[in-house]
Structures are given as C-alpha cells and as structure tokens.
Scaffold this active site. Structure first.
Site, PDB file in Angstrom:
ATOM      1  N   LEU A   1     -35.340  -9.706 -16.497  1.00 58.19           N
ATOM      2  CA  LEU A   1     -35.282 -11.130 -16.811  1.00 58.19           C
ATOM      3  C   LEU A   1     -36.518 -11.817 -16.274  1.00 58.19           C
ATOM      4  CD1 LEU A   1     -31.607 -11.866 -15.722  1.00 58.19           C
ATOM      5  CD2 LEU A   1     -32.466 -11.912 -18.065  1.00 58.19           C
TER       6      LEU A   1
ATOM      7  N   ASP B   1     -26.911  -9.108  -6.628  1.00 61.67           N
ATOM      8  CA  ASP B   1     -28.021  -8.362  -6.060  1.00 61.67           C
ATOM      9  C   ASP B   1     -27.569  -6.944  -5.707  1.00 61.67           C
ATOM     10  OD1 ASP B   1     -30.559  -7.951  -5.261  1.00 61.67           O
ATOM     11  OD2 ASP B   1     -30.380  -8.997  -3.344  1.00 61.67           O
TER      12      ASP B   1
ATOM     13  N   GLU C   1     -23.594  -4.941 -12.628  1.00 61.86           N
ATOM     14  CA  GLU C   1     -24.294  -4.674 -11.383  1.00 61.86           C
ATOM     15  C   GLU C   1     -23.347  -3.990 -10.407  1.00 61.86           C
ATOM     16  OE1 GLU C   1     -27.316  -5.678 -11.760  1.00 61.86           O
ATOM     17  OE2 GLU C   1     -28.260  -5.832  -9.780  1.00 61.86           O
TER      18      GLU C   1
ATOM     19  N   ASP D   1       0.836  -1.202   0.000  1.00 64.81           N
ATOM     20  CA  ASP D   1       0.000   0.000   0.000  1.00 64.81           C
ATOM     21  C   ASP D   1       0.872   1.253   0.000  1.00 64.81           C
ATOM     22  OD1 ASP D   1      -2.008  -1.751   0.131  1.00 64.81           O
ATOM     23  OD2 ASP D   1      -2.803  -1.114   2.095  1.00 64.81           O
ATOM     24  N   LYS D   2       1.979   1.154   0.724  1.00 62.76           N
ATOM     25  CA  LYS D   2       2.852   2.328   0.832  1.00 62.76           C
ATOM     26  C   LYS D   2       3.446   2.691  -0.525  1.00 62.76           C
ATOM     27  CE  LYS D   2       6.446   4.736   3.030  1.00 62.76           C
ATOM     28  NZ  LYS D   2       6.877   5.282   1.784  1.00 62.76           N
ATOM     29  N   GLU D   3       3.921   1.656  -1.235  1.00 62.98           N
ATOM     30  CA  GLU D   3       4.489   1.915  -2.557  1.00 62.98           C
ATOM     31  C   GLU D   3       3.432   2.537  -3.473  1.00 62.98           C
ATOM     32  OE1 GLU D   3       7.780  -1.461  -3.516  1.00 62.98           O
ATOM     33  OE2 GLU D   3       5.852  -2.187  -2.794  1.00 62.98           O
ATOM     34  N   PHE D   4       2.206   2.011  -3.347  1.00 66.86           N
ATOM     35  CA  PHE D   4       1.111   2.541  -4.154  1.00 66.86           C
ATOM     36  C   PHE D   4       0.881   4.012  -3.815  1.00 66.86           C
ATOM     37  CE2 PHE D   4      -3.284   3.503  -5.095  1.00 66.86           C
ATOM     38  CZ  PHE D   4      -3.483   2.899  -6.329  1.00 66.86           C
ATOM     39  N   ASP D   5       0.785   4.296  -2.502  1.00 64.92           N
ATOM     40  CA  ASP D   5       0.544   5.676  -2.076  1.00 64.92           C
ATOM     41  C   ASP D   5       1.648   6.620  -2.539  1.00 64.92           C
ATOM     42  OD1 ASP D   5      -1.735   4.834  -0.921  1.00 64.92           O
ATOM     43  OD2 ASP D   5      -0.943   4.769   1.130  1.00 64.92           O
TER      44      ASP D   5
ATOM     45  N   LYS E   1     -26.465 -14.123 -10.320  1.00 64.08           N
ATOM     46  CA  LYS E   1     -27.343 -12.960 -10.395  1.00 64.08           C
ATOM     47  C   LYS E   1     -26.967 -12.077  -9.210  1.00 64.08           C
ATOM     48  CE  LYS E   1     -32.066 -11.575 -11.312  1.00 64.08           C
ATOM     49  NZ  LYS E   1     -32.172 -10.433 -10.438  1.00 64.08           N
TER      50      LYS E   1
ATOM     51  N   TYR F   1     -21.762  -8.333 -16.880  1.00 59.52           N
ATOM     52  CA  TYR F   1     -22.339  -9.567 -17.413  1.00 59.52           C
ATOM     53  C   TYR F   1     -22.998  -9.430 -18.778  1.00 59.52           C
ATOM     54  CZ  TYR F   1     -26.085  -7.222 -14.821  1.00 59.52           C
ATOM     55  OH  TYR F   1     -26.942  -6.290 -14.321  1.00 59.52           O
TER      56      TYR F   1
ATOM     57  N   CYS G   1     -39.418   5.425  31.026  1.00 62.99           N
ATOM     58  CA  CYS G   1     -39.702   6.534  31.937  1.00 62.99           C
ATOM     59  C   CYS G   1     -41.183   6.898  31.989  1.00 62.99           C
ATOM     60  CB  CYS G   1     -38.876   7.761  31.560  1.00 62.99           C
ATOM     61  SG  CYS G   1     -39.421   8.545  30.040  1.00 62.99           S
TER      62      CYS G   1
ATOM     63  N   LYS H   1     -28.023 -18.018 -19.795  1.00 63.05           N
ATOM     64  CA  LYS H   1     -28.126 -17.323 -21.077  1.00 63.05           C
ATOM     65  C   LYS H   1     -27.698 -18.246 -22.208  1.00 63.05           C
ATOM     66  CE  LYS H   1     -26.953 -12.957 -18.895  1.00 63.05           C
ATOM     67  NZ  LYS H   1     -25.903 -11.999 -18.567  1.00 63.05           N
TER      68      LYS H   1
ATOM     69  N   CYS I   1     -39.425   9.098  22.607  1.00 63.19           N
ATOM     70  CA  CYS I   1     -39.689   9.537  23.979  1.00 63.19           C
ATOM     71  C   CYS I   1     -39.148  10.957  24.116  1.00 63.19           C
ATOM     72  CB  CYS I   1     -38.989   8.620  24.974  1.00 63.19           C
ATOM     73  SG  CYS I   1     -38.951   9.334  26.627  1.00 63.19           S
TER      74      CYS I   1
ATOM     75  N   GLU J   1     -24.362 -17.994 -14.808  1.00 65.91           N
ATOM     76  CA  GLU J   1     -23.627 -16.979 -14.053  1.00 65.91           C
ATOM     77  C   GLU J   1     -24.415 -16.537 -12.824  1.00 65.91           C
ATOM     78  OE1 GLU J   1     -24.418 -13.141 -16.871  1.00 65.91           O
ATOM     79  OE2 GLU J   1     -23.094 -14.666 -17.707  1.00 65.91           O
TER      80      GLU J   1
ATOM     81  N   LYS K   1     -34.132 -17.875  -9.067  1.00 69.50           N
ATOM     82  CA  LYS K   1     -33.986 -17.204  -7.770  1.00 69.50           C
ATOM     83  C   LYS K   1     -33.701 -18.224  -6.673  1.00 69.50           C
ATOM     84  CE  LYS K   1     -35.009 -12.879  -7.877  1.00 69.50           C
ATOM     85  NZ  LYS K   1     -35.989 -12.162  -7.539  1.00 69.50           N
TER      86      LYS K   1
ATOM     87  N   CYS L   1     -43.368   5.689  27.060  1.00 70.87           N
ATOM     88  CA  CYS L   1     -41.992   5.185  27.089  1.00 70.87           C
ATOM     89  C   CYS L   1     -41.880   4.052  28.112  1.00 70.87           C
ATOM     90  CB  CYS L   1     -41.029   6.312  27.447  1.00 70.87           C
ATOM     91  SG  CYS L   1     -39.327   5.742  27.606  1.00 70.87           S
TER      92      CYS L   1
ATOM     93  N   CYS M   1     -35.078  10.565  30.886  1.00 71.40           N
ATOM     94  CA  CYS M   1     -35.304   9.157  30.543  1.00 71.40           C
ATOM     95  C   CYS M   1     -33.981   8.380  30.646  1.00 71.40           C
ATOM     96  CB  CYS M   1     -35.873   9.106  29.123  1.00 71.40           C
ATOM     97  SG  CYS M   1     -36.149   7.446  28.522  1.00 71.40           S
TER      98      CYS M   1
HETATM   99  S1  IVH Z   1     -28.597 -10.023 -17.801  1.00 68.73           S
HETATM  100  C1  IVH Z   1     -31.374  -8.521 -21.121  1.00 68.73           C
HETATM  101  N1  IVH Z   1     -27.067 -11.071 -15.958  1.00 68.73           N
HETATM  102  O1  IVH Z   1     -30.954  -8.616 -12.821  1.00 68.73           O
HETATM  103  C2  IVH Z   1     -30.781  -9.177 -19.922  1.00 68.73           C
HETATM  104  N2  IVH Z   1     -28.682  -9.463 -15.280  1.00 68.73           N
HETATM  105  O2  IVH Z   1     -33.768  -9.106 -13.528  1.00 68.73           O
HETATM  106  C3  IVH Z   1     -30.049  -8.229 -19.088  1.00 68.73           C
HETATM  107  N3  IVH Z   1     -28.614  -8.952 -12.880  1.00 68.73           N
HETATM  108  O3  IVH Z   1     -31.553  -5.659 -14.600  1.00 68.73           O
HETATM  109  C4  IVH Z   1     -29.699  -8.698 -17.743  1.00 68.73           C
HETATM  110  N4  IVH Z   1     -26.950 -10.299 -12.365  1.00 68.73           N
HETATM  111  O4  IVH Z   1     -29.692  -5.652 -12.844  1.00 68.73           O
HETATM  112  C5  IVH Z   1     -28.074 -10.220 -16.217  1.00 68.73           C
HETATM  113  N5  IVH Z   1     -25.582 -12.043 -14.448  1.00 68.73           N
HETATM  114  C6  IVH Z   1     -26.593 -11.196 -14.699  1.00 68.73           C
HETATM  115  C7  IVH Z   1     -27.187 -10.423 -13.692  1.00 68.73           C
HETATM  116  C8  IVH Z   1     -28.247  -9.572 -14.020  1.00 68.73           C
HETATM  117  C9  IVH Z   1     -27.814  -9.397 -11.908  1.00 68.73           C
HETATM  118  C10 IVH Z   1     -29.710  -7.977 -12.656  1.00 68.73           C
HETATM  119  C11 IVH Z   1     -29.696  -6.828 -13.615  1.00 68.73           C
HETATM  120  C12 IVH Z   1     -30.988  -6.916 -14.376  1.00 68.73           C
HETATM  121  C13 IVH Z   1     -31.841  -7.728 -13.480  1.00 68.73           C
HETATM  122  C14 IVH Z   1     -32.833  -8.500 -14.321  1.00 68.73           C
END
Ligand code: IVH
Length: 671
Positions: free
Chosen positions: A86, A120, A176, A36-40, A118, A228, A412, A291, A427, A116, A315, A409, A433
C-alpha cells in the site's frame, strides 16, 4: 455402512461441528458459551473416536490444531494474484488528498470509503475450496510465497471449515497474522529468562513463528489472524464492506473497527479517534487503511506497479521524546553476555517514565554513534520496551567523546570475547565472574527449576555477598543461625529457605538438569535429555555423537553439554548435589514385580478406574510384558474397561469380538 458405523460417524461429525462452533465463539467472537472443561471433554471424546475409527479421520478435524513435530522445508508457489503493498501517508492532509484523487477519477459518482486497522503482523493468503481451507501462503516477494498451511492450521481463530452460507465455491482471503500483546509479552519474558534474544516487536515474532519448522511450537505461541481482503470470481457483494461482513459470518476474524465512511469529515474523525483508541487494542497496529468501497470503482481506479490506486495506508506517529544520555552501563547476564544499557534523564513517554533503554549489542550501539551527553530520541512505537531511535546531532556538545564499548568485564575485569558470527560480547570467566555465579544460583532456585521460594529475588545476591553460598550446592549446607545473622533475615525467612531447600530434593531429575544452567539447555531440551539418558552418570559420560542421537538435540547443544561436564567444578557441584539428596535419575519402575504374564498381549485401556490410575495400569501392562495400545483393532487381545467408557469403543470391541474385562478381573490375572 452398517447402522453402528453410521452412528459413530454421525457422532464424530457432530463433535467436530460443535468444537468448531466453540472454537469460533472463543477465538473469534471472544464469547465462549461452555467451560474449558466441557470443551476438553468433547475434544477428548473426539480424539478417542478418531483413534478407534481411523477410517473417519480428517485432516481438518479440530483435533489436528495442535501441530506436529515433523519438520519439513516449505514449498514455494506462485500467487494466483500478486500480493501488492500500500502507498503510505503520514498526515490527515495526505489522506484527504487521496480521497480527492479518487473522487476526481470517478466524476459525478457517489463514493464510500472503508476505514480499517492496519494490523502490524505478517500477511497471509488463504485459499478455500468448497468451504475448506486448502492452502495458506506467505507474502514472500509478492510474486511467490511459502506454503505454510500446517502452521496456519494451528491458529485457532482461522476457520478450517467455513460456517454459515453464501461463500463462493472457490476464493482467496488475505489478512494479517499477528501475535497479540499478551502472547508477545509472555514469549519475550520466557526468552529473557532463558537469555535468548528478545523479539523487537510482535511483527517480528509473528513472522518468525509462522516460518518455524515445528508446528507444535507454533501452536504453543498463540498466533491470531485478522482478515481484510476478499478475492475471487463470484463474491457475494459488489462492495468491500459487505463482502468482509459476509466473511465475518463465515467464521473469519474481521475487525470491528472496520467502518464505512462518507466524506472527508468522516475520514478525519476516524483518524482522530483511532490515533489514541488503538492503544487499547489487544494487538499491534501501525496505522489505518482506507479503501474505496465499491468493487466497480476499485476496478476503474486500478493499480500502479506496486500498489492499488483505490487504497492507502495512514501510518500512526510513533510516540517520541527527546532526552539526555547520562551514561551507558554494561550489564552481565547469567551466561556472561554483556548488554549495553543507556541511562537517561527521566522522561515521560506514553504515560510511563523512561529512565533506561537497552542498546542490545555493540553493533546497534555503534550504528547510533552515541557521544557523552547526547540528546537522544526515545520511541515507543507500538512496542512496550522503549527504544533509542536516533541522536539529535545538532545539539551535540562540543568536544564530547564517543561512547566506547567496554573491552573488559565490568564485574570481574576479564577481557571480553566475541565469537565469530555472534552479536554479543561475552565474559569468558564463567566460574569466577560474580554476576554469572549469582545468575546461575538465581536460575537454580527459580520456580520452574528447583522452586526454592525462600531464595527468590535479591536473596541469592545477599547470600552470595555474605559469603554463605558460592554455588547451588552450598544452598544445602546453609545453617539457620548463619542466615539469621544477616540484616533483614529473621527465623521465619531462615525457615523458609531451609524448607525450600529440603523440598527441592524431590524435584524430578529433568528439572534438575534444567536448573544446572548448561548453556543452550532450556526447559524442553532438559526434559528430552533427562528422559533419554535416565540418570546423571549416563548423561555425564555421553559423547557428542551419542547426544546428537537424542531427538531434537543438535550439535551445538550436544557440544555444550559435553563441555559443561568437562569442567571439574561443575562435576563437583553435581556430586555434592547428589550427596545432599537431589534427584539424579528419572524414577524407575519397580522391577521387583516384573513377570511375563501378559507377554504377547495387546491391551487397550478405556474409561476411568477406581483402584489404580490409568497410568498405573499402563505401567502394569508393561511390567508384565504386555503392550498397551490406543485403539482397538483385530490385534487387540482384550479391552481393560473402566467406568464411563465411551460407547464407541464398546461397540467396536463387540464388533471385532474383543473381550472386555474390568479392573478387578485384570488385577486378579496378575496375581
Ligand atoms: S490491504 C492490495 N488492509 O499492510 C492491498 N493491508 O502495506 C492489499 N495490512 O501487505 C492490502 N492491515 O500485510 C490491507 N487492513 C489492511 C491491512 C493491510 C495490514 C498489511 C498487509 C499488506 C501491507 C501493505
């Protein structure tokens, strides 16, 4: 361009390239190769060069990833290609149906599927031209989104300048933006401490952060991003997997979980594996995405009005348990906020025993319509904090009565109040209190406030219960013999408290302001206010209008400060703290040595010094009427040069004919 300037430019470009490389190693590959130091040190050299040669500045320089305080509304733009969502599935069978549907639409063709994660978080669309990030847009309503480029630039795993080769001249990449668990926990701990509302999950935290107007705060929060989906006219490959692999080589974070799958068995295996393995990931995921790999096949399958036919989301099942509600208790925070908490029959959920779950506020409690003894669903869907998601109404006991929110409360007995537009009951008896009083004492002694170690944890409560302290000022009148009379307190713990209290008298004034528990005055606000007014008397005498004049102080904070000092008992505590020796002003420069020996002189400081620190030299320049400047220009009168001064500054001084003096010479000037 002169040869000198050429070499400066080369050095700047080399530093930028190397810093980009190290950023990528650290934030994308998780494999730093330097300290980190070298980077800084490299970053500092680049900053200095850019300051000295503003003509070579570049908005994409790694030095600009720290954000800015400039607030501005977001511009909205139409998406070049609509951002769709999706279709969702919740079982292996439904995913299998999807695979069969695709196969039927592509008769006689081989078909690979890419699996892949998903992620969040909140989706983002990035546009690159000639290898550079030109725009970042949120999903918005799918048709148009907010331009959030300034905030996105602060995310260090996002390449501003692409690496490697083979990227199309112009393309879009979607991904994402996520807040990793570690950062999410840190942020929530901080918010809990400041009694600010907690983020329910990393997704809310990520989208809230991305929409903030202050990119410096965005930079501090530690967002990350996974990609993605690559879109454009001339993508390097005719399939999704290879395109994303190429994007990875250009510097994008593409999850290692991405896998090419052949046939239903592969797909099912992938689901089974990640159903449990995802819990080890550093970021929140709420499912998987499948996909069709071939772009030609994707084109053939096409889209419905809302989503592609060539992709589907699976999901994850949130982990859920059913348990009985024992009771609901109501807790009182330092600021008087009442939080309802469900006490549960202990139940095992994702490896931990859950006994309590916050119900947050009256509205959330009412939505659940809890009755005494109800069986409740508790979930930990990605979130660490258990959440009550519903009631099993079928098993409700006959004649059980609804759980009511308290009107008074629990500590009190004061009648609670709820301000218009606020979610919480409070409160109002701030000064009578007990949990509020103890909460303020606990805050006062906290590590980031007065740091009185001996009174951490439950000690404040014990000292309060014993009648030894009723407020922060009483800490300074504690006597060791009184403390030692308490059970579990010996001479050692008494000493620690006495020493801690003594040491706290040198804690700087800005932390004292924070320690006072003025509503809405957190750490950052306290610093700003303390610096702006300089001492407590000025602060206590300021009006709302004057306070609003301070940077970043809005009417709500200003009002709160004025109200705080309008309460006589608060002023009394402050006066007592002052009398015991607690810092009530910012340290002032020693006025005695003031002169005008450097009046009208603009001086640049560079390098390291042995007789005084750099900051001390800065103070000296000001004390003697001079002006300290960061970069050399025609207006510079002289350069105060220490050891190891960067060659760039030296060259520039020579070029502009600015004289260079050492520290001894400088000190002699002031004598
Ligand atoms: S593909 C046309 N791949 O999920 C397809 N979406 O429910 C475009 N998301 O709006 C989305 N991981 O925000 C894709 N590996 C992934 C994803 C992903 C998360 C989210 C993304 C999208 C939403 C769709």
């Amino acid at each position: 361009m002169t040869p000198d300037m050429d070499s400066v430019k080369q050095r700047i470009e080399m530093l930028r390239a190397q810093l980009d490389e190290h950023n990528n190693n650290y934030y994308v590959l998780n494999a730093p190769t330097i300290s980190d130091k070298e980077f800084d040190d490299m970053m500092r050299e680049l900053e200095e060069l850019e300051r000295a040669y503003p003509e070579f500045d570049d908005p994409y320089s790694p030095t600009h990833r720290v954000g800015s305080d400039l607030a501005k509304g977001f511009e909205q733009v139409l998406h070049t290609r609509r951002m769709l969502s999706l279709g969702n599935t919740y079982s292996i069978e439904e995913v299998d149906d999807f695979v069969h549907r695709c196969r039927e639409a592509l008769p006689g063709e081989d078909m690979a599927i890419v699996g892949e994660m998903k992620f969040d978080g909140t989706s983002i669309s990035l546009h690159y031209r000639d290898g550079r990030l030109v725009r970042a847009v949120t999903r918005g309503d799918g048709e148009r989104g907010d331009v959030v480029t300034d905030n996105v630039i602060t995310i260090r795993s996002i390449p501003l300048q692409l690496r490697g080769t083979g990227w199309p001249r112009e393309f879009e990449i979607r991904g994402e933006i996520v807040l990793p668990w570690r950062e999410f926990d840190r942020l929530n701990a901080e918010r809990q401490f400041n009694e600010e509302p907690l983020f329910a999950n990393p997704r809310n935290a990520a989208s809230g952060t991305l929409k903030m107007q202050n990119s410096a705060e965005v930079a501090r929060r530690g967002l990350d991003a996974y990609f993605y989906y690559l879109l454009g006219e001339d993508l390097p490959y005719d399939n999704h997997f290879d395109n994303m692999t190429a994007a990875r080589s250009w510097g994008f974070k593409v999850s290692d979980a991405m896998k090419r799958l052949h046939g239903i068995d592969d797909v099912d295996g992938y689901i089974r594996y990640w159903d449990s393995a995802r819990k080890e990931l550093p970021v929140a995921t709420d499912g998987l995405v499948f996909k069709v790999d071939s772009l030609r096949q994707q084109l053939n399958l096409g889209f419905t009005a809302k989503s592609p036919r060539w992709a589907i989301a699976y999901k994850f099942q949130a982990e859920r348990a059913l348990t009985r509600l024992d009771s609901v208790s109501f807790e009182v925070g330092r600021m008087g906020v009442i939080t309802p908490v469900a006490n549960l029959e202990p139940v095992l959920l994702s490896g931990t025993v859950v006994k309590r779950a916050s119900l947050h506020n009256e509205d959330i409690m009412r939505q659940l319509d809890l009755h005494d003894g109800d069986m409740l669903y508790v979930e930990k869907g990605g979130e660490i904090i258990p959440k009550i998601t519903g009631v099993d109404v079928a098993s409700r006991l006959d004649g059980s009565s609804p759980v009511k929110f308290v009107t008074h409360c629990p500590a009190c007995g004061s009648a609670l109040v709820r301000a218009e537009g606020e979610a919480s009951w409070v409160c109002p008896d701030k000064y009578g209190c007990p949990p509020q009083i103890v909460g303020r004492i606990e805050h006062y002694v906290g590590r980031r406030m007065m740091d009185i170690e001996g009174i951490g944890g439950e000690t404040a409560q014990i000292l309060y219960d014993a009648g030894l302290i009723k407020n922060a000022a009483d800490i300074y009148t504690l006597q060791p013999q009184d403390i030692m009379k308490l059970a579990r307190f010996g001479p050692r713990s008494a000493d620690r408290i006495m020493e801690g209290a003594e040491a706290s008298k040198s804690v700087p004034f800005d932390r004292v302001v924070y320690a006072l528990s003025i509503p809405f005055v957190g750490e950052t606000v306290a610093k700003k206010v303390a610096r702006a007014c300089g001492d407590i008397d000025t602060l206590m005498s300021m009006t709302v209008d004057q306070l609003i004049g301070i940077d970043d102080i809005g009417p709500r904070i200003a009002q709160s400060i004025v109200e705080y000092f309008a309460v006589p008992s608060n002023v009394e505590i402050v006066e007592r703290l002052r009398s015991y020796g607690v810092q009530m002003s910012m340290p002032k420069a020693d006025d005695s040595g003031r002169s005008d020996r450097l009046a009208g002189k603009t001086i640049v400081i560079s390098g390291t010094f042995s007789r005084h620190s750099r900051d001390e030299y800065k103070d000296m320049i000001e004390l003697h009427g001079g002006k300290n400047s960061g970069s050399i220009s025609k207006k510079t009168d002289f350069l105060l040069a220490g050891e190891n001064m960067g060659p760039a500054k030296m060259e520039k001084a020579a070029k502009l004919g600015v004289s260079v003096i050492g520290e001894d010479e400088f000190l002699a000037m002031l004598e």
